[in-house]
Enzyme design. Structure first.
Site, PDB file in Angstrom:
ATOM      1  N   CYS A   1       5.540 -18.693 -14.278  1.00  0.00           N
ATOM      2  CA  CYS A   1       6.185 -17.803 -15.249  1.00  0.00           C
ATOM      3  C   CYS A   1       5.429 -17.907 -16.568  1.00  0.00           C
ATOM      4  O   CYS A   1       5.777 -18.690 -17.448  1.00  0.00           O
ATOM      5  CB  CYS A   1       7.642 -18.192 -15.441  1.00  0.00           C
ATOM      6  SG  CYS A   1       8.598 -18.036 -13.946  1.00  0.00           S
TER       7      CYS A   1
ATOM      8  N   GLN B   1       9.401  -4.869  -1.635  1.00  0.00           N
ATOM      9  CA  GLN B   1       9.492  -5.214  -3.063  1.00  0.00           C
ATOM     10  C   GLN B   1      10.310  -6.484  -3.253  1.00  0.00           C
ATOM     11  O   GLN B   1      11.324  -6.666  -2.585  1.00  0.00           O
ATOM     12  CB  GLN B   1      10.134  -4.064  -3.837  1.00  0.00           C
ATOM     13  CG  GLN B   1       9.280  -2.814  -3.910  1.00  0.00           C
ATOM     14  CD  GLN B   1       8.142  -2.916  -4.912  1.00  0.00           C
ATOM     15  OE1 GLN B   1       7.969  -3.915  -5.603  1.00  0.00           O
ATOM     16  NE2 GLN B   1       7.331  -1.874  -4.968  1.00  0.00           N
TER      17      GLN B   1
ATOM     18  N   GLU C   1       0.146   4.275   5.666  1.00  0.00           N
ATOM     19  CA  GLU C   1       0.105   2.858   5.315  1.00  0.00           C
ATOM     20  C   GLU C   1      -0.900   2.164   6.232  1.00  0.00           C
ATOM     21  O   GLU C   1      -1.004   2.490   7.411  1.00  0.00           O
ATOM     22  CB  GLU C   1       1.523   2.285   5.485  1.00  0.00           C
ATOM     23  CG  GLU C   1       1.647   0.811   5.724  1.00  0.00           C
ATOM     24  CD  GLU C   1       1.212  -0.040   4.530  1.00  0.00           C
ATOM     25  OE1 GLU C   1       1.560   0.313   3.384  1.00  0.00           O
ATOM     26  OE2 GLU C   1       0.521  -1.036   4.767  1.00  0.00           O
TER      27      GLU C   1
ATOM     28  N   CYS D   1       1.359  -1.110  -9.982  1.00  0.00           N
ATOM     29  CA  CYS D   1       1.664  -2.477 -10.411  1.00  0.00           C
ATOM     30  C   CYS D   1       0.546  -3.034 -11.273  1.00  0.00           C
ATOM     31  O   CYS D   1       0.523  -4.217 -11.560  1.00  0.00           O
ATOM     32  CB  CYS D   1       1.917  -3.371  -9.196  1.00  0.00           C
ATOM     33  SG  CYS D   1       0.548  -3.397  -8.043  1.00  0.00           S
TER      34      CYS D   1
HETATM   35  N1  SAH Z   1       5.598   1.925  -1.407  1.00  0.00           N
HETATM   36  C1  SAH Z   1       5.868   0.679  -0.728  1.00  0.00           C
HETATM   37  C2  SAH Z   1       4.673  -0.266  -0.635  1.00  0.00           C
HETATM   38  C3  SAH Z   1       3.857  -0.492  -1.885  1.00  0.00           C
HETATM   39  S1  SAH Z   1       2.745  -1.861  -1.838  1.00  0.00           S
HETATM   40  C4  SAH Z   1       7.057  -0.020  -1.355  1.00  0.00           C
HETATM   41  O1  SAH Z   1       7.428   0.248  -2.479  1.00  0.00           O
HETATM   42  O2  SAH Z   1       7.666  -0.865  -0.675  1.00  0.00           O
HETATM   43  C5  SAH Z   1       1.243  -1.167  -1.368  1.00  0.00           C
HETATM   44  C6  SAH Z   1       1.104  -0.933   0.111  1.00  0.00           C
HETATM   45  O3  SAH Z   1      -0.177  -0.366   0.329  1.00  0.00           O
HETATM   46  C7  SAH Z   1       1.155  -2.185   0.978  1.00  0.00           C
HETATM   47  O4  SAH Z   1       2.113  -1.976   1.981  1.00  0.00           O
HETATM   48  C8  SAH Z   1      -0.266  -2.282   1.579  1.00  0.00           C
HETATM   49  O5  SAH Z   1      -0.276  -2.772   2.901  1.00  0.00           O
HETATM   50  C9  SAH Z   1      -0.710  -0.838   1.550  1.00  0.00           C
HETATM   51  N2  SAH Z   1      -2.153  -0.565   1.491  1.00  0.00           N
HETATM   52  C10 SAH Z   1      -3.131  -1.304   0.943  1.00  0.00           C
HETATM   53  N3  SAH Z   1      -4.315  -0.650   1.022  1.00  0.00           N
HETATM   54  C11 SAH Z   1      -4.079   0.533   1.652  1.00  0.00           C
HETATM   55  C12 SAH Z   1      -4.905   1.651   2.005  1.00  0.00           C
HETATM   56  N4  SAH Z   1      -6.192   1.675   1.732  1.00  0.00           N
HETATM   57  N5  SAH Z   1      -4.305   2.695   2.617  1.00  0.00           N
HETATM   58  C13 SAH Z   1      -2.990   2.690   2.893  1.00  0.00           C
HETATM   59  N6  SAH Z   1      -2.172   1.668   2.568  1.00  0.00           N
HETATM   60  C14 SAH Z   1      -2.703   0.593   1.963  1.00  0.00           C
END
Ligand code: SAH
Length: 456
Positions: free
Chosen positions: A86, A288, A338, A413
């Site tokens: 933290c 998340q 994804e 993020c």
């Molecule tokens: N929208 C979702 C996940 C966000 S995190 C939520 O809010 O729960 C980002 C996601 O992107 C992760 O699940 C990761 O596995 C995926 N990711 C990473 N690189 C990627 C790519 N090149 N193409 C598609 N997905 C990808």
């Protein structure tokens, strides 16, 4: 080289902090030369010791504080405070929110050259403690006992603690119980140096709205000594457990999870709700970590998508379909993409679980799948992206600009890659109407943003 710099290594100097770096260190300037000093806050006067000088900046250590910032809070010197990750816990929550909001504004202007952009006040938490629904705790050995906790900064030494100020109590309890059981059953810890031993990490995940707990034991070895007793004891001591999973990572690597996963007991997934939507979450899928703020974030994404039921929507980087299924309730059709195949399996199952029939999911890289869809003549009215920290791949941004969805909702993020990507989209004909920062990770330096872009 250092002869020309205004400070030398080992100098003691008095400074006034002017700013914070993106990772929360104080910034003080000596004749324009920046010194980064952990724990210094803007406005504070202090004596610091210079411990390192580079060409463009130096690093210092705080020796004595002469004047404190009104945002400083005194924190006790516990292991959880010192090593719990933290970075902002010495700043009041109000001060943390101010820092994050400023950071978003500065980065969007500096990197994105987005001068007149509307950045709203950050949405913070009412109670910013004990919010995390997941922990992945490194395991080691000390004096013949299995220990688990946090790594000391910049080292591989593990501090043995069950305390965490930001994890949900159920998570702390689960980690502690598994640690105790492993010790009682003499299940050995993994040793990084010799690449021997068994347990590498303990992972726990908790569905805050269902009360379901998942425990994942990550080992180097295929077998776990005393496996059935381990499972029996976990079930006995953690009544909320619904899933016990074994993941094997036999490589010499810093990556936590390995390729082989099997269920030792119970379900393959746990469930949780975000709003009214129910989600199945498997061990390897992204979910998340702050359930309270996730709802705030997704509501904002949905608001920015501005759907009326007629739209075709693409949700890129969709994970287990969380945002997609939120959107599907208001859109004609949603396509989620994804890269992790297990997450796509979860996403399909989640659509079914909620009786949602207008969402389809594809496994693959967003920057490959979406351009392919576009070439085949498919496009979208609204496109949502929620990439990992490195931001969107250029090939995807290029396709968005060609495909011309009326709206783009960018969930990010990492403000630096958000700023970079917004610039590219602006140059390609989009206008960023507003940016809403959301505090998903209180007491850490991380900040999440949702942005709304429209085609000019
Ligand atoms: N929208 C979702 C996940 C966000 S995190 C939520 O809010 O729960 C980002 C996601 O992107 C992760 O699940 C990761 O596995 C995926 N990711 C990473 N690189 C990627 C790519 N090149 N193409 C598609 N997905 C990808």
């Amino acid at each position: 080289m250092s002869a020309t710099l205004p400070v030398q290594k080992n100098d003691y100097i008095d400074v006034v902090f002017e700013d914070l770096t993106h990772d929360g260190a104080g910034v003080a300037k000596v004749d324009g030369y920046p010194l980064f000093i952990p724990n210094g806050l803007p406005g504070e006067k202090a004596k610091v010791k210079v411990i390192k000088v580079n060409k463009g900046y130096g690093i210092g250590r705080l020796v004595e504080l002469y004047e404190k910032s009104p945002y400083r809070v005194d924190i006790p010197s516990t292991d959880a405070n010192k090593y719990g990750g933290c970075q902002l816990e010495h700043i009041s929550y109000e001060g943390q929110l101010k820092f994050k909001e400023n950071q978003v504004r500065q980065v969007l202007t500096r990197i994105g050259k987005l001068e007149d952009i509307k950045v709203h006040s950050i949405l913070g938490m009412k109670n910013p403690w004990h919010y995390r629904n997941k922990a992945q705790v490194p395991v080691g050995e000390k004096d013949g006992r299995l220990i688990a906790g946090f790594f000391k900064p910049r080292s591989h030494e593990i501090v043995d603690t069950n305390e965490s100020l930001i994890q949900l109590p159920e998570i702390n309890e689960a980690v502690q119980a598994v640690k105790e059981i492993c010790n009682e059953l003499r299940i050995p810890a993994y040793d990084e140096e010799t690449h021997k031993g068994v347990v590498r990490h303990i992972m726990a995940r908790y569905g805050k709205h269902t009360g379901e707990l998942m425990v994942v034991i990550i080992t180097r070895t295929v077998d776990i000594p005393n496996k059935s007793k381990l499972v029996e004891e976990i079930v006995a001591r953690l009544p909320k457990v619904k899933s016990i999973v074994h993941n094997i990572n036999s490589k010499r690597t810093n990556v936590i999870l390995g390729e082989k996963t099997s269920v030792l007991w119970g379900n393959e997934v746990i469930y949780d709700y975000i709003g009214d939507v129910k989600f199945a979450i498997s061990a390897l899928s992204f979910y998340q970590v702050n359930p309270v703020q996730t709802k705030v974030l997704y509501d904002k994404a949905l608001e920015y998508a501005g759907l009326n039921g007629e739209e075709s929507v693409i949700d890129a980087y969709c994970g287990i379909g969380t945002i997609s299924l939120f959107l599907a309730q208001k859109a004609k059709k949603v396509f989620g993409v994804e890269v992790v195949p297990e997450a796509i399996e979860d996403a399909k199952r989640n659509a079914e679980l909620n009786g949602i029939t207008n969402a389809e999911f594809a496994a693959g890289e967003a920057e490959v799948v979406i351009p392919k869809w576009y070439k085949e003549g498919n496009s979208a009215d609204v496109l949502v992206v929620d990439p990992p920290r490195k931001g969107c791949d250029e090939a995807l941004l290029k396709t968005i600009i060609e495909m011309k969805p009326k709206k783009v909702v960018y969930v990010s993020c990492n403000p630096a890659t958000l700023a970079r990507d917004l610039r590219i989209l602006e140059d390609g004909g989009y206008k960023t109407l507003e940016v809403q920062p959301v505090d998903m990770f209180p007491h850490t330096t991380h900040v999440e943003c949702v942005s709304q872009l429209v085609l000019e």
